[in-house]
Each structure stands twice: as structure tokens, then as C-alpha cells.
Write a protein that holds these residues in place. Structure first.
Motif: not given
Length: 881
Positions: A417, A402-403, A851, A848, A844-845, A854
Motif C-alpha cells: 500500500w 477493502d477489508y 476482497a 486482493m 498481493y494483487k 474484488g
């Protein structure tokens, strides 16, 4: 003293003088001990004998200053700067001067330990090295049979010169995580695709104008010792003007000609508006832009039209007239440079901010010129042969899909993770790391990870100290502090490249072993007869032998003695001598040595061009590799990018739906702030370094508490004054601390320095001074602990800071946290800190979602409407780029 009763006769004076003269005559070396030399020697104040001087490279922090250690009767008694070192010129900061207290920490771990209670319970059993290595090898063997990538190593500072990568490559694991995402990764990613290097080396000493965005380079920046020296040279000798944009009155801002407060995260907007004025008024260096970048002046002017001073002023709070004036001053004062570090980069879109500030010296042609914005100069060394191959498979968490642009990893999301089962971990190593203290979420996030034996079944810490993270290990291997180990070193902290060395000043205390020896011993235990093919990569007798394999064949160094030269001088090359009158390095004629400029204009030789092809656009390609660029009929080395020019337009960013041109994105939750909400920022001070200095006696005495800064007007509005107890609450938790109210901070910002409020790291850091004298892991009684007069250890803010990820560079958004500050309630006590794992998971969610995969990515980049989406990007197997 009562001066009326103080009498001294001529006779008394002469008697005293005679006694002093007699002492000097009796010991001529006494005179040498005084300030008649620049350094490199030291003498005992008791018997005047010369102490043994050993050159080293400091490693209290990551600046790597050249230093000298003085040993008397087998004990380190003093540290100071190395006068032969071109970068630090004989100076050493307070942290460096205190470095011997790492070795002599009374709570240092001196032999291997095995946990015998629950994780974190603090119950340990002393074991032998063979017992520790045997158990570790058994765990590694089982993990290797399942999947090498279930072996993970996370490091904080890695100055091992390649040993950690060698260790993990030998094991075949790609699961190596660093600390860069909580340090400066978005600065690096903002720079690397643009001009190649991941850092700049401004020529402060010869600049006439310096724009500083959010860096406290006189106190706590990456290279504060060498840079603050050059900055002082420029301001004193060259009458350079220093202008600092910062949310608070840092020590650098306080010493600037102008301090301009900005709203957090808006440095990029200000920089873009400065660029707008420069281009609008035709103050740019058109020749440099057209020759050395991948855009035209016309394209740049068209793009920058949108970034008006009025637009930036509304976002940042900087007056329009200030933006207009600073832009003209910067563009018309030559030479000029900018400097940044974490301030602009540690935000949701920090890479954009860094790119925007970097554009100012680019568009004005202040690149690789005397007094300008220069590329770093470094030197390398060969690795011992043979080297192990790289791992066969990617690691999911080390190469996160994702990054894809965050090439320095996104380590601060690791606990989430692992908790989600994205990658299984069987064996976890940590080295010079303390994420339980230093990372966002702190104990509420990382502490929870380490306490869960299902997620981390076996944890080995390589550490000399019982830090918050090490306290949760299963086995502790006692590492050596920096004054007891060998390491190669080169740091681009000056315009003169150098090689340096760390060498043992004293024998390792207790049973501690340096990193390369520990890792060799683990591999040898795992592969004792070499049949697994691992042992061949660890063929050295000791640390010194390993250093010889690094240094004895470096061109130039080899001819003067290789490692033996470095053991004697600590640094190579020796550029000149320190002038006692100016404090600068001079040549044999007394002239100050000058660096080389214009590295991009270094012309390729005829041998370089043999077999080379000049492609359309000017790239010079040889054997499939771009080695230079042709400009105006000449063949230049160019910049170390793929196309050898500066990429103002970064096409790789567009591949993932990010704007390839300089731009700015406002942090969404900053738009929605209520009147009673503020932004929390953290910062470093000059006598502490993250988690590693709270147990250093000299430094802890200088500063040991960290009240929250608050603006005077804000304090009046909230009814808070200096010394009041306050509650600072974020969306993940709250803390209770004391307030410090004054004018030197933006009204919408509160600031707390880090490095305080420990709940581990020994008796001094915790102020648990009445604990048992002989600790369970080799701790000693220390009479100095009886002289601790302070009762405040501070409060650590990281637990209430949620994770934020720059979707381009991967940085933690340290300076993005929205908080509410109120007077403490009746049940609040100083030092209270509470945070929720579940709320951290929500944060955290949320991050994301920004991203490139996202759902908020397209919303933040409407200008990239034609982008095909994540599904249009082909990923490499097992990775995201």
C-alpha cells in the motif's frame, strides 16, 4: 565407573554423612534452599544467603506468566514461577526461565545510535539522548504541519497498557499498525460477532472430551503454560479424551488419544460435518440453541444438511466413519469443549473455519459450564488523566476500505500500500517489531520497503536488539527488556481473573529507557512548554508514578495497598495457596478453589433495571445501551454482543456479501494442485518465539536448526531421505534446506519451524562468533560465545511465503502456500534463499481479488447472489466500516 573397584566402607559413609550434617547445621538456611518449599524463595549455592525475590509478569512471549526474579549482588541469577499466581501456579516454561538473557545479551544496544552509512550497511554513530530526541522532534514537527497521519507506528508485541495509543493520539495520528494479521486476527473475527470475546477459555481440567483443531497448546499455543497444566489435569485426573485434528504430529497431537491428519485448511469442513451428524441424529442441546442464539434448531438443521460427512471426507481426507464416531462421542460426552488457535484461522477463509469449529460447543450447550467452552475472564485498570482525544481523521492503511470486517487491521499488506502511494509516510516508528524477519515476504518485501528512503524518509526503531528490521533504521532508541521496565498486565489465561505487574528487577543497563519514558521524552521535546497541548497528557515522574495512576484506585486492589500490593505479590487477587501435594490452588480449608461459571446467566439487579426497557426479542436497553437480555421471564447479563445473545447468523457479514451462517470455502489453488506439489506449513516449538529467542544462549543450544518435515511415503516417491539437501520452491521464490523424513505429517504437507536462519540479531543468532569483541553499539565480550558447539543456524522460510488475506478477518494465510520439493541441484547450497519483489506484488494483487470489492468475491459466494455489491454499502468517511 568400574563397580568392581568401587568400595565404600561404613566408616567412609559415616564420615561423609557427618560432613553433610555439619554443613547443614552451620547454615540452617541451606535446608530451606532445597525442595522443602514450593517456591518464592531462593538461596545462593555458594554462601547460602537468601537472594532478593521480586515478583514480575514474564514477557518472553505473550502468555504473561506470573514469575519470580531472583537477584544476587545486583545481577539477575534465576527466574521461576510465582506460587501465588492463580493462572500459572508456580510454573514457568523454558523460555521464561531464560528471560534474563534478554537483559544480558552481549550484543544488546545500550545507547542511542544514528545511521551514518547506507541503510542496512551497519554503520552507526553513538549520539546522546538529547541529539536523538531533537532530530526526532524536528521530523515530527514537519510531519505534523503536513498531516499527522503521515506519522506511522507499527508494533509487534504491545503490552504497554495503553502508552502506545496515548503517544499516537497525542500526535493526532491514526496510522497505528499491529501484528495481529500475522498472528490470530481471523480467529478473533470468527468469534467476536458471534459471542463477543475474541478468545475462549476452555475448562480443560474439568472436561471429559476435548476436540483440538490445529492448536499445539501443549507446546506453542497462545497460553501453553497455563493451558497445558489444565489439560494435563483433565487428562490425568478427569480421564478426559483429547482428539487432535492437525496436518502434522505436533507435541500436542503426539500426546492426544487420537491424532487425525487433515488436509490443510479443511478443519472447518470437518467441524461442519461433525455438526451435521449431531443435528441429524438430534444430539444437539435444543434448549440452549432456542434460548441463547439468534437461530432456531429447525433453521440450523436445514442449513447443516449440506455438510455431509461424505462431502467433508473428500475435502479433508478424514474417513466418514471417523467423522460419524467423533461427532457422537463429542455430543454425548458431557462436559466437552473445543480449542483452536492459528491452525484453522490462518487461511484464505480462516474466519469461516473458526466459526465452524466454534459452533460445536454452541450446538451442544457446552457454553459457560463446568468443563466446557467458557468466556475469558480479565480485569482492567484506569488510564492516567487527562487522556488525549482520538485522531480527527481516519488512516487509509489502518482502516482499509477493502477489508471493512477486519477490525484488527491487515498490517502485512502495508509495504504494498505504501509502495502504491495509498498513504504517504514521513516518520515511521517501530516498537517490539521485526516484520523484515517475521512477516510474509520477509526481507524481499519489508526489507525493500525500509531501504527505500522515498517511501520511508525517516525511520526510528525503539529496540534493545539489532534485529533485521532495526538494522535498517535511521535512529535507534535503546528500549529496555522486560525485566527492566514497568507495565500493567492482565491476561485471560485462566478462569480466575487477575491483575499483574511488570516491575524493574535491576536498574536499566547502559542508557536504555523504558517505552513510556521514551515516548514522554519525545513529546516533551516536541512541546517543552505545553503550548501545543501535548505535554499535559504526559504528566508523570517515572514509570512507577505512571503505575500508581493505573492501580492505586482499582476497587478491591486499592483497599489492600494498590501498587504496593502488586510490588510485593506481583498479582491481585491472591485466590489461595499452592498445595504441594496436588500442585493446585486451594483455599484455607484445603479445597481446590472453583471458578464462577454461567457468566451469561448473571441476573441484573433491580437497580440495573430501573429506567431500562425490554424490547421485542428480549434486549434490555438503558440509556441507549443494551445491558442485558430477558429470557424465560428473567433478566440476564447475557453475552457481550450487541444483542446480548450468540449470533450464529452474523448479519454484518451479509452486508458485505459474505455468508452470515457457518460455512466453508475451499482454497481455490489447493483444488488445482499437481501431483508433485505440496502445502508448506510453518510452526513454533516450545523453546523459541518468533524472532526474539535465537540470541538466548540456553534456548539456542537446545534447538538451533529447522529441517523441513516430510512424510515417509512422499520421501520415497521423491527419492529423498533424512539429511538430504532439498530445494523448496513457491511461486515467489525458493529456499535450500535439509529434509527430515518420517511418518508424523500428512503426505501432501511439508513443515518448517520458524525462529531460525537469522541474518541479524547479534553474533549468536547469526553464528558469526569471530566478530570483533566490542560491538559498535555497546556489545560486550562473552566467554559463553566460545562454547558454541553447533554450526547450523537453520534457514528461514518466510521470504518464499506470499501474502494471502482472509477477506473477512484479515489474517495472513500462513498455511496456504503451494510448493514443489525436489532434491537440491548442483548449484544449490544449504541456506540459499531467493525471492522476488515483483512476484510478491503479483501475489498481493491476486489476494486482493478475494476482497469483497474484488472480482473473485462473487465467484466464491454464489449463495449470496442477491447481494447488491460493493456499491450498495455505504462507507464511513476515510474508512471501510
Amino acid at each position: 565407573m568400574d563397580m568392581l573397584n568401587f568400595k565404600i566402607s561404613r566408616r567412609t559413609f559415616l564420615q561423609a554423612s557427618a560432613a553433610t550434617t555439619a554443613a547443614a547445621a552451620a547454615s540452617p538456611k541451606l535446608l530451606k534452599a532445597m525442595e522443602v518449599e514450593l517456591g518464592g524463595k531462593d538461596f545462593s549455592p555458594v554462601n547460602y544467603t537468601e537472594r532478593k525475590a521480586i515478583p514480575i509478569t514474564c514477557h518472553v512471549c505473550n502468555i504473561q506468566d506470573g514469575a519470580m526474579a531472583y537477584v544476587e549482588n545486583g545481577r539477575i541469577v534465576k527466574l521461576e514461577g510465582n506460587p501465588e499466581h492463580v493462572s500459572t501456579r508456580g510454573r514457568l516454561c523454558a523460555k521464561g526461565n531464560s528471560g534474563m538473557w534478554y537483559s544480558y545479551d552481549p550484543d544488546r544496544i545500550l545507547y542511542p545510535l544514528k545511521r551514518v552509512g547506507k541503510r542496512g550497511e551497519g554503520k552507526w554513530k553513538r549520539i546522546t539522548w538529547d541529539e536523538a530526541l531533537t532530530e526526532i522532534a524536528q521530523k515530527l514537527d514537519a510531519a505534523l504541519k503536513e498531516d499527522p497521519n503521515t506519522i506511522m507506528l507499527k508494533y509487534g508485541r504491545n503490552r504497554s497498557g495503553g502508552v502506545i495509543d496515548r503517544f499516537m493520539n497525542t500526535l493526532g495520528s491514526a496510522t497505528v499498525m499491529n501484528h495481529t494479521s500475522v498472528c490470530e486476527s481471523s480467529k478473533k473475527i470468527g468469534m467476536e460477532p458471534t459471542w463477543g470475546p475474541d478468545i475462549e477459555t476452555p475448562d480443560f481440567a474439568n472436561a471429559k472430551y476435548i476436540l483440538n483443531f490445529g492448536s499445539n497448546l501443549m507446546e506453542a499455543a497462545y497460553f501453553h503454560n497455563p493451558y497445558s497444566q489444565r489439560l494435563a489435569d483433565g487428562m490425568a485426573d478427569n480421564k478426559a479424551k483429547l482428539v487432535t485434528f492437525d496436518v502434522r504430529l505436533s507435541n500436542t497431537a503426539g500426546r492426544s488419544d487420537e491424532w487425525i491428519p487433515v488436509f490443510p485448511g479443511t478443519d472447518g469442513a470437518v467441524a461442519l460435518a461433525l455438526g451435521h451428524v449431531i443435528l441429524r441424529d438430534d444430539l444437539q442441546d435444543s434448549d440452549f440453541i432456542e434460548t441463547w442464539t439468534n437461530v432456531t434448531v429447525a433453521e440450523l438443521k436445514a442449513h447443516y444438511q449440506q455438510f455431509t460427512p461424505e462431502w467433508a471426507s473428500k475435502l479433508s481426507g478424514v474417513p466418514v466413519e471417523t467423522i460419524e464416531r467423533i461427532a457422537r462421542e463429542f455430543a454425548t460426552t458431557k462436559p466437552a469443549t473445543t480449542y483452536t488457535y492459528r491452525g484453522p484461522a490462518k487461511h484464505l477463509y480462516g474466519s469461516y473455519n473458526e466459526k465452524a469449529t466454534m459452533m460445536l460447543p454452541i450446538m451442544t450447550g457446552n457454553i459457560e459450564v463446568r468443563g466446557g467452552y467458557c468466556m475469558p475472564r480479565g480485569m482492567g485498570w484506569p488510564q492516567p488523566q487527562p487522556e488525549p482525544p482520538k485522531p480527527a481523521k481516519h488512516s487509509w492503511i489502518a482502516d482499509h476500505p477493502d477489508y471493512p470486517l477486519a477490525h484488527h487491521k491487515v498490517s502485512h499488506l502495508t509495504p504494498f500500500w505504501i509502495a502504491e502511494g495509498k498513504q504517504k509516510i514521513n516518520v515511521y516508528f517501530s516498537y517490539q517489531d521485526n516484520a523484515v524477519y517475521t512477516n510474509p515476504g520477509s526481507d524481499a518485501v519489508w526489507g525493500k520497503l525500509y531501504r527505500d528512503e522515498k517511501l520511508i524518509p525517516f525511520y526510528v526503531s525503539m529496540s534493545p536488539f539489532m534485529g533485521e528490521e532495526t538494522a535498517l533504521a535511521d535512529i535507534i532508541l535503546p528500549d529496555c527488556p522486560y525485566l527492566e521496565r514497568w507495565e500493567p498486565e492482565s491476561m485471560p489465561n485462566s478462569l480466575w481473573p487477575w491483575l499483574g505487574i511488570r516491575q524493574p528487577v535491576i536498574k536499566s543497563l547502559g542508557e536504555s529507557r523504558e517505552n513510556r519514558i521514551m515516548m514522554r521524552d519525545i513529546i516533551h521535546k516536541l512541546d517543552p512548554d505545553g503550548k501545543r497541548g501535548m505535554k499535559q497528557y504526559w504528566n508523570f515522574k517515572d514509570g512507577e508514578d505512571y503505575m500508581r495512576q493505573h492501580f492505586d484506585n482499582v476497587p478491591g486492589l486499592k483497599e489492600v495497598g494498590g501498587l504496593d500490593f502488586l510490588k510485593k505479590h506481583g498479582v491481585f487477587p491472591i485466590y489461595g495457596k499452592l498445595d504441594p501435594g496436588t500442585g493446585k490452588i486451594v483455599d484455607k480449608t484445603g479445597r481446590e478453589i472453583q471458578p464462577e461459571y454461567g457468566l451469561h446467566k448473571k441476573e441484573l439487579s433491580s437497580a440495573d433495571m430501573t429506567g431500562a426497557v425490554v424490547e421485542k426479542g428480549g434486549a434490555i436497553v438503558k440509556n441507549g445501551k443494551t445491558i442485558g437480555v430477558q429470557r424465560k421471564g428473567k433478566n440476564y447479563a447475557g453475552f457481550p454482543t450487541k444483542n446480548r445473545i450468540i449470533n450464529v447468523r452474523v448479519d454484518e457479514w451479509a452486508d458485505f456479501g459474505f455468508n452470515p451462517m457457518p460455512t466453508f470455502k475451499q482454497i481455490p489453488w489447493h483444488k488445482e494442485m499437481k501431483d508433485d506439489e505440496m502445502i508448506l506449513t510453518t510452526y513454533k516449538i516450545n523453546v523459541h518465539k518468533q524472532s526474539r529467542t535465537a540470541a538466548v544462549k540456553w534456548l539456542a543450544e537446545i534447538m538451533h536448526s529447522n529441517p523441513v518435515w516430510m512424510n515417509t511415503e512422499t520421501g520415497k516417491k521423491l527419492g529423498i531421505k533424512t539429511g538430504d539437501l532439498v530445494r523448496v520452491e513457491s511461486k515467489v521464490g525458493h529456499m535450500v534446506t535439509k529434509a527430515y523424513v518420517f511418518e508424523g505429517i500428512h503426505p501432501k504437507v511439508v513443515a518448517i519451524p520458524t525462529a531460525f536462519g537469522h541474518w541479524a540479531y547479534g553474533r549468536l543468532a547469526q553464528l558469526k562468533l569471530k566478530s570483533e569483541k566490542g560491538g559498535a553499539w555497546g556489545a560486550q565480550d562473552d566467554p559463553d560465545l566460545n562454547n558454541v558447539w553447533w554450526e547450523d543456524k537453520g534457514v528461514h522460510p518466510n521470504q518464499i511465503i506470499p501474502v494471502v488475506v482472509d477477506p473477512i478477518g484479515g489474517s495472513q494465510g500462513w498455511f496456504d502456500t503451494v510448493v514443489k520439493v525436489t532434491k537440491a541441484g548442483p548449484n544449490d547450497k544449504y541456506g540459499d534463499v531467493q525471492a522476488s519483489w515483483d512476484k510478491h506484488v503479483e501475489a498481493y494483487k491476486e489476494t486482493m481479488r478475494y476482497a469483497y470489492t474484488g472480482d473473485l468475491h462473487r465467484k466464491m459466494h454464489p449463495e449470496m447472489a442477491s447481494w447488491g455489491g460493493p456499491e450498495s454499502v455505504r462507507h464511513k468517511e476515510g474508512g471501510g466500516h
